[in-house]
Scaffold this active site. Structure first.
Site, PDB file in Angstrom:
ATOM      1  N   SER A  43      18.948  20.271  13.657  1.00 20.74           N
ATOM      2  CA  SER A  43      18.766  20.848  12.328  1.00 20.74           C
ATOM      3  C   SER A  43      17.933  22.109  12.464  1.00 20.74           C
ATOM      4  CB  SER A  43      18.039  19.858  11.407  1.00 20.74           C
ATOM      5  OG  SER A  43      17.656  20.470  10.196  1.00 20.74           O
TER       6      SER A  43
ATOM      7  N   TYR B 118      10.829  14.115   8.580  1.00 20.56           N
ATOM      8  CA  TYR B 118      12.170  14.525   9.007  1.00 20.56           C
ATOM      9  C   TYR B 118      12.096  15.619  10.066  1.00 20.56           C
ATOM     10  CZ  TYR B 118      16.902  16.469   8.739  1.00 20.56           C
ATOM     11  OH  TYR B 118      18.168  16.935   9.040  1.00 20.56           O
TER      12      TYR B 118
END
Length: 216
Positions: free
Chosen positions: A133, A146
């Site tokens: 990501s 996250y």
């Protein structure tokens, strides 16, 4: 000549499902893993083994890979796509959301990698694609847990790439930004979900190419 087997985790929706459709159209047999078996089977792809597997279950991942290899031959490509994005503030985010992300995004990736990597190293060929990501490259508000898991994905991918470069096995990290997937729907904070929608626009920021054997 038959094309080699590809394994995709988290294949029931989003990037995983789109990847499955594309690679199936190129003639590859597939092993698709996800918790929602009905969504996998609804893809209706030929030469595809669909298995209801949570990537946090190491034994189940291993068993599914062995079953697929018995049917289609050795795994040539693993796409580690399964992931959870549960956004929140460390001060008040439910702790079980941290644990779920660590289990899926970090340990699940390692379990799937372990299931295919020894065979790839032995054969001197294969590719592992880890879906990281942009949150594995920089931080964002309300993303702390996250971000931690995705920084881990990027670090593990680079370290693994160095470990196996001399064997002919390739390790690739893909770092999407905001993507139209179901990931955000699992975040429990509605304000954070609303703010996230404003980010969606696409550009390719960076492409790094090197020979497989180049460790650094």
């Amino acid at each position: 000549m038959p094309k080699p087997l590809i394994v995709i985790t988290g294949a029931s929706s989003g990037i995983g499902a789109a990847t499955a459709r594309l690679l199936s159209s190129r003639g590859h047999p597939l092993l698709l893993l996800a918790r929602r078996l009905d969504r996998l089977e609804a893809l209706g792809l030929p030469d595809t083994l669909c298995r209801k597997v949570d990537v946090t279950d190491r034994a189940a991942v291993e068993a599914a890979v062995r079953e697929a290899e018995e049917r289609y031959g050795p795994v040539d490509l693993l796409v580690n796509n399964a992931g959870a994005m549960l956004l929140g503030r460390i001060a008040d985010q439910p702790v079980d959301e941290w644990e779920r992300m660590l289990d899926i995004n970090v340990k699940g990736l390692l379990y799937a990698t372990r299931a295919v990597l020894p065979g790839m190293v032995e054969r001197g060929a294969g590719t592992i694609v880890n879906i990281g990501s942009v949150a594995g490259r920089k931080t964002f508000p309300n993303h702390a847990a996250y971000v931690g898991t995705k920084f881990a994905v990027h670090a593990m991918s680079e370290n693994l790439r160095e470990e196996v470069a001399a064997t002919g096995v390739r390790v690739v990290t893909v770092a999407p930004g905001a993507v139209e997937t179901e990931l955000l729907s699992h975040t429990s904070d509605e304000r954070i979900k609303t703010d996230y929608q404003a980010w969606k626009h696409v550009t390719v920021r960076e492409i790094v190419l090197a020979s497989t054997g180049q460790e650094s």
